[in-house]
Write an enzyme that holds these catalytic residues in place. Sequence first.
Site, PDB file in Angstrom:
ATOM      1  N   HIS A 127       0.341  -5.582   3.116  1.00 21.73           N
ATOM      2  CA  HIS A 127       1.489  -5.968   3.950  1.00 21.73           C
ATOM      3  C   HIS A 127       1.292  -7.433   4.336  1.00 21.73           C
ATOM      4  O   HIS A 127       0.152  -7.882   4.517  1.00 21.73           O
ATOM      5  CB  HIS A 127       1.475  -5.070   5.185  1.00 21.73           C
ATOM      6  N   ASP A 204      -6.833  -2.420   7.549  1.00 24.88           N
ATOM      7  CA  ASP A 204      -5.514  -2.297   8.168  1.00 24.88           C
ATOM      8  C   ASP A 204      -5.123  -0.820   8.108  1.00 24.88           C
ATOM      9  O   ASP A 204      -4.764  -0.302   7.051  1.00 24.88           O
ATOM     10  CB  ASP A 204      -4.544  -3.185   7.371  1.00 24.88           C
ATOM     11  N   GLN A 207      -0.764   2.364   8.327  1.00 18.78           N
ATOM     12  CA  GLN A 207      -0.084   3.512   7.705  1.00 18.78           C
ATOM     13  C   GLN A 207      -0.949   4.760   7.676  1.00 18.78           C
ATOM     14  O   GLN A 207      -0.486   5.823   7.269  1.00 18.78           O
ATOM     15  CB  GLN A 207       0.325   3.164   6.271  1.00 18.78           C
TER      16      GLN A 207
HETATM   17  N1  PMP Z   1       0.137  -3.178   7.727  1.00 18.65           N
HETATM   18  C1  PMP Z   1       0.858  -2.195   7.192  1.00 18.65           C
HETATM   19  C2  PMP Z   1       0.313  -1.448   6.010  1.00 18.65           C
HETATM   20  C3  PMP Z   1       2.119  -1.882   7.734  1.00 18.65           C
HETATM   21  O1  PMP Z   1       2.841  -0.905   7.197  1.00 18.65           O
HETATM   22  C4  PMP Z   1       2.592  -2.607   8.833  1.00 18.65           C
HETATM   23  C5  PMP Z   1       3.956  -2.325   9.440  1.00 18.65           C
HETATM   24  N2  PMP Z   1       4.962  -2.108   8.517  1.00 18.65           N
HETATM   25  C6  PMP Z   1       1.778  -3.607   9.364  1.00 18.65           C
HETATM   26  C7  PMP Z   1       0.569  -3.868   8.786  1.00 18.65           C
HETATM   27  C8  PMP Z   1       2.206  -4.398  10.541  1.00 18.65           C
HETATM   28  O2  PMP Z   1       2.289  -3.590  11.668  1.00 18.65           O
HETATM   29  P1  PMP Z   1       3.028  -4.090  12.987  1.00 18.65           P
HETATM   30  O3  PMP Z   1       4.342  -4.656  12.546  1.00 18.65           O
HETATM   31  O4  PMP Z   1       3.170  -2.851  13.801  1.00 18.65           O
HETATM   32  O5  PMP Z   1       2.139  -5.117  13.617  1.00 18.65           O
END
Ligand code: PMP
Length: 414
Positions: A127, A204, A207
């Site tokens: 992401h 991270d 998910q």
């Molecule tokens: N990493 C992953 C794999 C995600 O799916 C997301 C959110 N879609 C994030 C990071 C970022 O999370 P947030 O927007 O809640 O900070």
Amino acid sequence: MSERRPFDVQALRAEFPALAQEVYRKPLVYLDTAATTQKPQRVLDAYLGFLSHDNANVHRGVHALASRSTKAYEQARSTVARALGAPEARDVIFVRGTTEAVNLVAETWGRENVGPGDEILVTALEHHSNFVPWQRLAAARGARFVVVPVETDGSVSVERFTQHLTARTRLAAFAHVSNALGTVLPVAELTRAAQAVGARVFVDGAQAMSHLEPNVLALGCDFYAFSGHKVFAPPGIGALWARRELLEAMPPWQSGGEMVATVTEELSTWGPPPTRFEAGTPNFAGAVALGAALEWRFELDFVALQRHEAALLAAATARVSEIPGARILGEAPGKVSVLSFVIDGLHASDLGMILDRDGVAIRVGTHCTQPLLARFGLTATARASFALYNTLDDVERFGDALNRAVRMLRTGDP
Ligand code: PMP
């Protein structure tokens, strides 16, 4: 320890008020859990209940509400530690979400530990939140930013990952679960490989929390982050766990109230972790709601949950596969219930809009994974993501709506 409840999808579903509504006079089929989960009534009650009765700023007051509020906030920290299998609550830092956790580590540990000629490794499926901050850090420190390609099925190969590690790799950052493909990465193996060359590992977990039960000790990683809103809690709260020796050595990121030990006109000194990293008034109501969400989650039977989600994914995959010209992205073995796809000649955004009119909420676009989509020669996909509260009936509604949308777009007939 909380009792695990027998898995009953209808009973679980009934706990989520948002799922009981109609949109465009059709019962809502919510297939956008990878973007954010819906919230069970127990979490909504805990949030409102806290704000109605216990609300007071934490750590500062001597009065009854301040002490209740502080106790609830610190209790939530212990609950997060338990959810991550972390031995010590003080190694958990409350943050706004995964994005803030990545930025915190990049700007503190990263600035101190990554220098010219060093390398930061990520995978191509990250992401943007677990990609861009590291890319910026590498550029700022004169380090090399190395991206490990993903395999054709959307998996990350330990062998290929290992080939990209060198003696200069200072940090490897990767997802536990891919938001765009559903791939579950072999975190423990990747971690061992990275640590064998002396690198630190940031995972991270955004998910992972609604599909798996991660354990930071078993995974062996150095940092683990997640967002509350992706695990049945409200937005604006999340957590970062890190090894104590790393936290102790990390300088503050944001500074201000609460994170200091002493302040004089000449000099300030920092408090210990976790307060060193929680400058200003934290989202204590959010933290309490996150605690409630995790307590609710402790009651879930994850074996049955995973079996249920796998059945939903298999049924949805079959429905999409039967459409001529459909292509599914991400078929890694053991992936979670995320289904990304494209259909020849059709725009994902058109599909998303037509499905919406049928009451079916899916996500379309890049999913904040532009490098990954570029790897597959795409600029957008449609993504249906399934959670414990979805049913096979939802899958059928989705399949029928998708077929109608494809027919409508191909023939022009409504
Ligand atoms: N990493 C992953 C794999 C995600 O799916 C997301 C959110 N879609 C994030 C990071 C970022 O999370 P947030 O927007 O809640 O900070």
